[in-house]
Design an enzyme around this catalytic site. Structure first.
Site, short mmCIF file in Angstrom:
data_model
loop_
_atom_site.label_atom_id
_atom_site.label_comp_id
_atom_site.label_asym_id
_atom_site.label_seq_id
_atom_site.Cartn_x
_atom_site.Cartn_y
_atom_site.Cartn_z
N SER A 1 -14.12 -13.62 -21.64
CA SER A 1 -14.95 -14.84 -21.57
C SER A 1 -14.52 -15.94 -22.53
CB SER A 1 -16.42 -14.48 -21.84
OG SER A 1 -16.58 -14.05 -23.17
N ARG A 2 -13.74 -15.59 -23.56
CA ARG A 2 -13.28 -16.63 -24.49
C ARG A 2 -12.03 -16.15 -25.24
NH1 ARG A 2 -17.94 -14.77 -27.62
NH2 ARG A 2 -17.11 -13.71 -29.45
N SER B 1 -3.06 -5.70 -33.38
CA SER B 1 -2.92 -6.77 -34.37
C SER B 1 -1.71 -6.45 -35.23
CB SER B 1 -4.17 -6.84 -35.24
OG SER B 1 -3.92 -7.62 -36.41
N TYR C 1 -10.85 -2.47 -39.88
CA TYR C 1 -10.09 -3.19 -38.85
C TYR C 1 -8.67 -2.66 -38.76
CZ TYR C 1 -8.11 -7.25 -36.36
OH TYR C 1 -7.49 -8.07 -35.44
N THR D 1 -8.48 0.80 -37.12
CA THR D 1 -8.69 0.83 -35.66
C THR D 1 -7.46 0.30 -34.93
OG1 THR D 1 -9.72 -1.39 -35.60
CG2 THR D 1 -11.20 0.51 -35.82
N LYS D 2 -6.81 -0.71 -35.49
CA LYS D 2 -5.65 -1.30 -34.80
C LYS D 2 -4.44 -0.36 -34.87
CE LYS D 2 -7.68 -5.11 -33.44
NZ LYS D 2 -7.96 -5.36 -32.01
N VAL E 1 -19.23 -3.16 -24.08
CA VAL E 1 -18.18 -2.14 -23.89
C VAL E 1 -18.47 -0.84 -24.63
CG1 VAL E 1 -16.33 -3.81 -23.42
CG2 VAL E 1 -16.72 -3.03 -25.78
N1 LIG Z 1 -7.55 -14.40 -32.84
C1 LIG Z 1 -6.65 -13.82 -33.63
O1 LIG Z 1 -6.04 -14.46 -34.52
C2 LIG Z 1 -6.33 -12.36 -33.45
C3 LIG Z 1 -5.29 -11.81 -34.24
C4 LIG Z 1 -4.95 -10.47 -34.08
C5 LIG Z 1 -5.64 -9.69 -33.16
N2 LIG Z 1 -6.65 -10.23 -32.42
C6 LIG Z 1 -7.33 -9.35 -31.46
O2 LIG Z 1 -7.37 -9.97 -30.19
C7 LIG Z 1 -8.55 -9.60 -29.49
C8 LIG Z 1 -9.31 -10.84 -29.03
O3 LIG Z 1 -9.58 -11.63 -30.18
P1 LIG Z 1 -10.29 -13.05 -30.10
O4 LIG Z 1 -9.93 -13.76 -31.35
O5 LIG Z 1 -10.04 -13.68 -28.78
O6 LIG Z 1 -11.84 -12.59 -30.21
P2 LIG Z 1 -13.20 -13.34 -29.83
O7 LIG Z 1 -13.01 -14.82 -29.78
O8 LIG Z 1 -14.23 -12.80 -30.76
O9 LIG Z 1 -13.51 -12.84 -28.34
C9 LIG Z 1 -13.85 -11.51 -28.13
C10 LIG Z 1 -14.21 -11.30 -26.66
O10 LIG Z 1 -14.71 -9.96 -26.52
C11 LIG Z 1 -16.08 -10.00 -26.08
N3 LIG Z 1 -16.80 -8.91 -26.74
C12 LIG Z 1 -16.94 -8.71 -28.08
N4 LIG Z 1 -17.67 -7.61 -28.32
C13 LIG Z 1 -18.01 -7.09 -27.11
C14 LIG Z 1 -18.76 -5.97 -26.68
N5 LIG Z 1 -19.34 -5.13 -27.56
N6 LIG Z 1 -18.90 -5.75 -25.35
C15 LIG Z 1 -18.34 -6.59 -24.45
N7 LIG Z 1 -17.61 -7.66 -24.80
C16 LIG Z 1 -17.44 -7.91 -26.11
C17 LIG Z 1 -16.58 -11.39 -26.45
O11 LIG Z 1 -17.66 -11.84 -25.65
P3 LIG Z 1 -19.22 -11.57 -26.07
O12 LIG Z 1 -19.32 -11.86 -27.54
O13 LIG Z 1 -20.00 -12.50 -25.20
O14 LIG Z 1 -19.47 -10.15 -25.76
C18 LIG Z 1 -15.32 -12.21 -26.16
O15 LIG Z 1 -15.16 -12.42 -24.78
C19 LIG Z 1 -9.33 -8.70 -30.46
O16 LIG Z 1 -9.06 -7.36 -30.20
C20 LIG Z 1 -8.79 -9.10 -31.83
O17 LIG Z 1 -8.92 -8.08 -32.79
C21 LIG Z 1 -7.01 -11.54 -32.54
#
Ligand SMILES: NC(=O)c1ccc[n+]([C@@H]2O[C@H](COP(=O)([O-])OP(=O)(O)OC[C@H]3O[C@@H](n4cnc5c(N)ncnc54)[C@H](OP(=O)(O)O)[C@@H]3O)[C@@H](O)[C@H]2O)c1
Length: 258
Positions: free
Chosen positions: A16-17, A143, A157, A160-161, A65
């Site tokens: 969703s985002r 990550s 964190y 888990t990764k 989830v």
């Molecule tokens: N952004 C970075 O710099 C970065 C760097 C390294 C790794 N990552 C990894 O990349 C992935 C995505 O990161 P992001 O930055 O895009 O995160 P985000 O903006 O927080 O988005 C997370 C997504 O997961 C959904 N979500 C979270 N908890 C949930 C739950 N319990 N059940 C169902 N849906 C859930 C959220 O929607 P709702 O809140 O509406 O449920 C949203 O769609 C993650 O695994 C993160 O650890 C990100």
């Protein structure tokens, strides 16, 4: 390069985002039908409408989830609604910064449930459907802080990764004979509107400028689209020799040699 994704079905958790949204849209752009899930319905609906607007079939459901029954039934329903499943992108993840000595069982359980157990559950539910296809793909969004130390406050964190990267490797070995590839992706710091890095940049631009200078060799954050491009390539048959790998998408940010 023809990615040969036309007509494939992909499920992206947390679509969703942020990164999940970018991945879902990129896969749709390449011709996939999409299933997406997240807790918040409004943002999910907006992405579903965007995908529909691209002329691709889409199925979405608001769910948590960490609830096992919801996961199993969503995967089953995806296969029914979209005619099977070829690609699973396990993307949902969260963080809880705490010094290790201050963490409680509940912290570990809750973050492990979101970042790790949910992906185990999605993968187990998806495998029977992937087996019915000529080839299948499972991807885990980990990550760089699963390949190397993220620093104080990140014990949960980071763990888990690392566990996801380890799981992907063993699954890749077990599923290779069945034509199912399993890989993990290690993003560095990715900035998108409304994301955690975007918030930190707005709250403290000076500290973030210093962070960029010290940590990001390209002199900027990554974008969700750059990450989605790599995920889409890995999901495609052009990456047919890549399985059991963990790919950095970090602009040179990580310091690990491997
Ligand atoms: N952004 C970075 O710099 C970065 C760097 C390294 C790794 N990552 C990894 O990349 C992935 C995505 O990161 P992001 O930055 O895009 O995160 P985000 O903006 O927080 O988005 C997370 C997504 O997961 C959904 N979500 C979270 N908890 C949930 C739950 N319990 N059940 C169902 N849906 C859930 C959220 O929607 P709702 O809140 O509406 O449920 C949203 O769609 C993650 O695994 C993160 O650890 C990100």
């Amino acid at each position: 390069m023809n990615l040969e994704l036309e007509g494939k079905v992909a499920l992206v958790t947390g679509g969703s985002r942020g990164l999940g949204r970018a991945i879902a849209l990129k896969l749709a752009e390449e011709g996939c039908g999409l299933a997406i899930c997240a807790r918040g319905e409004e943002a999910l609906l907006e992405v579903a409408e965007e995908i529909r607007g691209m002329g691709r079939p889409v199925y979405y459901r608001s769910l948590d989830v960490t609830e096992s029954q919801s996961v199993d039934s969503f995967v089953e329903q995806t296969a029914q609604e979209l005619g099977g499943l070829d690609i699973l992108v396990n993307n949902v993840g969260g963080n809880r910064r705490k010094e290790f000595a201050d963490t409680e069982d509940r912290d570990w359980q809750e973050i492990f449930d979101v970042n790790f157990n949910s992906h185990v559950r999605f993968s187990r539910a998806a495998i029977p459907h992937l087996r019915r296809r000529p080839s299948g793909v499972i991807l885990f969004v980990a990550s760089i802080f699963g390949r190397e130390a993220g620093g104080p406050g990140l014990s949960i964190y980071n763990t888990t990764k690392s566990a996801l990267i380890s799981l992907a490797k063993i699954m890749a070995l077990e599923l290779a004979p069945e034509g199912i590839r399993v890989n993990s992706i290690a993003p560095g710091s990715i900035r998108f509107p409304g994301g955690s890095w975007d918030r930190r940049c707005q709250e403290d631009p000076e500290a973030m400028a210093e962070f960029i200078g010290v940590n990001l060799p390209l002199g900027r954050f990554g974008t969700a689209e750059e990450l989605a491009d790599v995920v889409t390539f890995l999901a495609s048959s052009r990456a047919s020799l890549i399985t059991g790998a963990c790919l950095n998408v970090d602009g040179g940010q990580s310091r690990s040699l491997i």
